[in-house]
Motif scaffolding. Structure first.
Motif, short mmCIF file in Angstrom:
data_model
loop_
_atom_site.label_atom_id
_atom_site.label_comp_id
_atom_site.label_asym_id
_atom_site.label_seq_id
_atom_site.Cartn_x
_atom_site.Cartn_y
_atom_site.Cartn_z
N UNK A 84 0.87 -1.17 0.00
CA UNK A 84 0.00 0.00 0.00
C UNK A 84 0.91 1.22 0.00
N UNK A 85 0.74 2.08 -0.98
CA UNK A 85 1.58 3.28 -1.10
C UNK A 85 3.06 2.94 -0.99
N UNK A 86 3.46 1.86 -1.64
CA UNK A 86 4.86 1.42 -1.68
C UNK A 86 5.39 0.95 -0.32
N UNK A 87 4.50 0.65 0.61
CA UNK A 87 4.88 0.12 1.92
C UNK A 87 4.36 -1.30 2.05
N UNK B 202 9.46 1.60 17.00
CA UNK B 202 9.84 1.46 15.59
C UNK B 202 8.55 1.44 14.76
N UNK B 203 8.43 2.40 13.88
CA UNK B 203 7.23 2.50 13.05
C UNK B 203 7.41 1.71 11.76
N UNK B 204 6.35 1.04 11.33
CA UNK B 204 6.29 0.48 9.98
C UNK B 204 6.11 1.65 9.01
N UNK C 271 -0.47 6.19 11.07
CA UNK C 271 0.81 5.61 11.52
C UNK C 271 0.59 4.12 11.76
N UNK C 272 1.63 3.34 11.46
CA UNK C 272 1.62 1.90 11.65
C UNK C 272 2.80 1.50 12.53
N UNK C 273 2.58 0.57 13.44
CA UNK C 273 3.65 0.03 14.27
C UNK C 273 3.23 -1.34 14.79
#
Length: 168
Positions: A93-96, A125-127, A144-146
């Protein structure tokens, strides 16, 4: 004449309030979001308890030696102890590389900013680092993802208005 009597107006007001209360009772689910329940696996209850209470600020509810209830912004999330965590499938998703299984809460913008700051201060630490996605477009959102200590992915979002959540 009946219209000049105070009792007539009270009668009309009471009847209006009765019909309004009946309407609100029948439409309750449209006005108040009910808390959701989500259970997720963990392989370490102590690390999980520390993360969800200290870092995320959850209140702890009931617990046993196999599970813990947490109050996550008014929602019941339950960590269940498992012997081994399973790999989480991912999606681009969005290059992540985003974990397909993830959960979180859509917060008010100020609460989202406060949480992002608290997570940064805790050296999480964030993804995906806290940022605004779709800036200036329909669906603009802070996100934000983590991961929690057991590898469960969390996403927290905020919109400038709840009306924007499902906009296309």
């Amino acid at each position: 004449d009946q219209y000049n009597r105070p009792c007539y107006f009270l009668h009309i007001a009471y009847r209006y309030m009765f019909y309004l209360s009946e309407f609100l009772k029948s439409s309750y689910q449209y006005f108040v979001m009910r808390p959701f329940h989500l259970a997720f696996p963990v392989d370490n209850l102590n690390k999980t308890r520390d993360f969800y209470t200290t870092i995320l600020g959850c209140k702890e509810g009931r617990s046993s030696d196999r599970w813990i209830d947490f109050d996550l912004y008014g929602h019941q999330v339950v960590a269940h102890l498992v012997n081994q965590m399973q790999p989480i499938p991912k999606n681009i998703v969005d290059e992540h590389d985003i974990p397909a299984n993830h959960f979180g809460v859509i917060l008010e913008m100020n609460d989202w900013k406060d949480l992002a700051e608290r997570l940064k201060n805790a050296k999480i630490d964030f993804i995906i680092e806290p940022h605004v996605r779709f800036k200036g477009e329909i669906g603009e959102q802070a996100t934000m993802f983590f991961l929690d200590p057991c590898g469960n992915a969390l996403e927290f979002k905020a919109f400038n208005s709840d009306d924007m959540i499902f906009n296309k």
